[in-house]
Design a protein around this motif. Sequence first.
Motif, PDB file in Angstrom:
ATOM      1  N   ALA B 109      41.514  72.054   4.767  1.00 18.18           N
ATOM      2  CA  ALA B 109      41.988  73.303   4.501  1.00 18.18           C
ATOM      3  C   ALA B 109      41.675  73.600   3.137  1.00 18.18           C
ATOM      4  O   ALA B 109      41.770  72.845   2.111  1.00 18.18           O
ATOM      5  N   ALA B 110      41.598  75.061   2.859  1.00 22.10           N
ATOM      6  CA  ALA B 110      40.877  75.462   1.335  1.00 22.10           C
ATOM      7  C   ALA B 110      42.464  75.382   0.581  1.00 22.10           C
ATOM      8  O   ALA B 110      42.208  75.131  -0.625  1.00 22.10           O
ATOM      9  N   ASP B 111      43.512  75.714   1.093  1.00 20.70           N
ATOM     10  CA  ASP B 111      44.841  75.547   0.791  1.00 20.70           C
ATOM     11  C   ASP B 111      45.883  75.581   1.493  1.00 20.70           C
ATOM     12  O   ASP B 111      45.800  75.486   2.760  1.00 20.70           O
ATOM     13  N   MET B 112      47.178  75.529   1.234  1.00 26.80           N
ATOM     14  CA  MET B 112      48.234  75.744   2.092  1.00 26.80           C
ATOM     15  C   MET B 112      48.137  77.022   2.604  1.00 26.80           C
ATOM     16  O   MET B 112      47.736  77.935   2.219  1.00 26.80           O
ATOM     17  N   ALA B 113      48.719  77.478   3.785  1.00 22.15           N
ATOM     18  CA  ALA B 113      48.948  78.684   4.580  1.00 22.15           C
ATOM     19  C   ALA B 113      49.250  79.782   3.662  1.00 22.15           C
ATOM     20  O   ALA B 113      48.950  80.953   3.783  1.00 22.15           O
ATOM     21  N   LEU B 114      50.689  79.580   3.181  1.00 20.82           N
ATOM     22  CA  LEU B 114      51.416  80.510   2.502  1.00 20.82           C
ATOM     23  C   LEU B 114      51.613  80.206   0.958  1.00 20.82           C
ATOM     24  O   LEU B 114      52.617  79.697   0.502  1.00 20.82           O
ATOM     25  N   PRO B 115      50.551  80.449   0.157  1.00 18.17           N
ATOM     26  CA  PRO B 115      50.341  80.012  -1.068  1.00 18.17           C
ATOM     27  C   PRO B 115      51.514  80.410  -2.184  1.00 18.17           C
ATOM     28  O   PRO B 115      52.076  79.557  -2.932  1.00 18.17           O
ATOM     29  N   ARG B 116      51.944  81.774  -1.965  1.00 24.26           N
ATOM     30  CA  ARG B 116      53.125  82.208  -2.753  1.00 24.26           C
ATOM     31  C   ARG B 116      54.210  81.582  -2.270  1.00 24.26           C
ATOM     32  O   ARG B 116      55.082  81.268  -3.364  1.00 24.26           O
ATOM     33  N   MET B 117      54.449  81.447  -1.220  1.00 25.10           N
ATOM     34  CA  MET B 117      55.830  80.677  -0.996  1.00 25.10           C
ATOM     35  C   MET B 117      55.934  79.326  -1.416  1.00 25.10           C
ATOM     36  O   MET B 117      56.985  78.789  -1.374  1.00 25.10           O
ATOM     37  N   ASN B 118      54.558  78.770  -1.369  1.00 25.55           N
ATOM     38  CA  ASN B 118      54.479  77.378  -1.812  1.00 25.55           C
ATOM     39  C   ASN B 118      54.989  77.286  -3.363  1.00 25.55           C
ATOM     40  O   ASN B 118      55.907  76.362  -3.611  1.00 25.55           O
ATOM     41  N   ASN B 119      54.617  78.258  -4.106  1.00 29.60           N
ATOM     42  CA  ASN B 119      55.176  78.150  -5.468  1.00 29.60           C
ATOM     43  C   ASN B 119      56.771  78.422  -5.461  1.00 29.60           C
ATOM     44  O   ASN B 119      57.507  77.657  -6.097  1.00 29.60           O
ATOM     45  N   MET B 120      57.145  79.515  -4.676  1.00 27.56           N
ATOM     46  CA  MET B 120      58.716  79.504  -4.653  1.00 27.56           C
ATOM     47  C   MET B 120      59.395  78.452  -4.186  1.00 27.56           C
ATOM     48  O   MET B 120      60.411  78.243  -4.773  1.00 27.56           O
TER      49      MET B 120
END
Lengths: 283, 546
Positions: B109-120
């Motif tokens: 996968a290119a990244d996690m599915a929900l990158p902004r929520m990942n930061n939060m």
Amino acid sequence: MSTNTAYYIPHKATWPVIGTAGLMTMLAGFANYLNGSSIGPTIMIIGLVIFVIMLVGWFTLQANESESGMYNHEVGISYRHGMMWFIFSEIVFFAVFFGTLWYTRNLSVPWLGEGATKELLWPSFETTWPTNGPGKVGGDFEPMSAWGLPFLNTLILLTSGVTCTWAHHGLLAKNRDQLIKGLIATVALGFLFVTFQAIEYHDAYTEMGLTLGSGVYGSTFFMLTGFHGFHVCVGAIILSVVVFRSSKGHFKPENHFAFEAAAWYWHFVDVVWLGLFVFVYLI
Amino acid sequence: MSAVVDEQGHHADDHHDHGPEKGLLRWITTTNHKDIGTLYLLFALLMFFVGGAMAMVIRAELFEPGLQFVDPAFFNSMTTMHALVMVFGAVMPAFVGLANWQIPLMIGAADMALPRMNNMSFWMLVAGVLLLASTLFMEGGAPNGGWTLYPPLVLQPITVGKALPFAIFSVHLLGISSIMGAINIIATIFNMRAPAMKMMDMPLFVWTWLITAFLLIAVMPVFAGAVTMLLTDKFFHTSFFNAAGGGDPVLYEHIFWFFGHPEVYIMILPTFGVASTIIPVFARKPLFGYASMVWATGSIAFLSFIVWAHHMFTVGMPLAGELYFMYATMIIAVPTGVKVFNWTATMWEGAMTFETPMLFSIAFVVLFTMGGFTGLMMSIAPSDFQYHDTYFIVAHFHYTLVPASIFMLMAAGYFWLPKWTGHMYNEKIGQLHFWLSAISVNILFFPQHFLGLAGMPRRIPDYAVQFADWNMISSIGGFIFGASQLLFLYIVIDTIRGGTGEKVSDEVWEDAGKHGLEWTLPSPVPYHTWSEPPLIVPTEHVLDSH
């Protein structure tokens, strides 16, 4: 229509850390207030304001990105996963309080009225429900009847589920008038529900002697209905945003995640109420 | 030094493809799964030393009978905070960090599915830990009623002072953080997987995290609900846990352990995933019984929901409850045994080598099994009346957490750091760290079995003189173990800064490319990976299930 074929990955996010700071400030303020500090409420309100600014900012950003076609089909699926599991976590949260009610009524209250507990501690206590316990914590109270406002509220929430689905049909049929009317009706019914609940609470406190402190009956009653009422407010606010976005021409029959998420949430709140009506009021 | 230049040169090539931001803002606003993984891992490492320092205070006070260094209330604060910091600040975030780094790499996968929520979810963790840590500096001190926060004890002023609402809101924030992290992991695994990878092709680490994420979403709200009722009982006159009002303090224990038992598996299932990833690479064989590993993980997760009251055998349950929870608990040994036998069978007749990650993995299999056996001993309800709330339980769960979860986190560090940084760690110091840890952890915790069987209660700053010898030995083990972990800190910093200077290959470990997608990427892993999903996925790890 999504114009982007690649999965959209944002590269810089400022809202999450702002929102976190807001929430932390709010909770730290609340904790200070509970400890008797006079600046607690001020800190709490500052935190709340930051949190609300974050919500407005973040959701505006998401709505604009969605409308400009940056999200492809797969992004939409991720959002649906997110909402679905969020609602699952909420169901579990409510299950704790339903479980508490079950345990109290079927196990702990009967145990208080039998055996050594009864003989040695509270000989005069008889197992009943509703109860404020052998210590009569909170004083005499009158339990809440299911018929009257609670039943009316059941009808209101069920109707709001119908109007919400009617609005969805309007959206799918590209009938914006029906979409907006259906949503406004849903929001209005939601706020009507909350108003009736406020009247119910007012009566409980002023006329029936029923408060959060009325033993375990008052505790479970207000905890369950209170958290539910809070969720109705949140759902109605979410739906109001969806009304606002609908009036600005957002959402298309093939791309309207925000509407779907709001509708799922609303139906979830609806189903929880049915559980409350049966287990808190009726039985 | 040349390795550093190499790395910079490498990065320069990738700049057209959104390199990292410059400066501190990169780490605050990042949405990159590798950056967030790094943040989680470094934060967890910091908390490991904070929680470890608290453990040192505990062991110093228990070195001899009598009160030497701290007063009893502070001692109890230390046991409470040590547990909360280690569970919610170190072990759980460390595994989330590994998930962030590895899951996208492992599933293409290119990244996690929900990158902004990942930061939060990362920053919510920091916020939660800050609220918790702030209680250390408050009037009345940090919570000292035990990490389980049982009422009525924890509602009494002597036990909490001003700390209780902060501890409760900290739990709320940590819960929100965990739930967001878990949702992200589930969405990533279901929605971001390379189309070529079927569910039963997924590496075991991904499988165990998928199931762990489900557990997290299913139980963190339960804990949130329980502490919310503590809050209202303390400040808003409710009677949930007050018998005079018709409530029951035992209800809190039921709710807490309905969360608590899945919670301990939240800390062990990803451990199993790491072991199932590392052992095949160094045994140079496919994992034995891939499908049975997946099913065993699922079974353990399911069973975790129906065994909670074995934590409260002595509370006064009806006999039927004692019997049910006793037998249900024993069943857990079956899927866990499947796993232990599978790891052993994976090593059987393998062409094994013993690099540091493999040493930790073997120690894990042996010592975790011992921790499991003491668990079986305590699952026998009548015997548990003897062990309950003694050092025997302390020894049991430390065997399942320290030489299991912590050891496999260390192993994962040694295993993947070369891939992440492009630098090889110092094998000699790594092995020294292993042997010191493996020996001292047994000096530390094994005598606690004897102490517990002899009746020494947990959570006390002073004890009767007959317990003196084993306590002193345990404390000496503790000090050696604590000091040895500084070697790990040194190795992590040294490896990031260049390590041995040896340039590692893309595979890093011999033939690792057969075992997982991450080893087919360049070393160090570029800032962005898998912008196009891989077309072929390695199936060595699932060979015998096809």
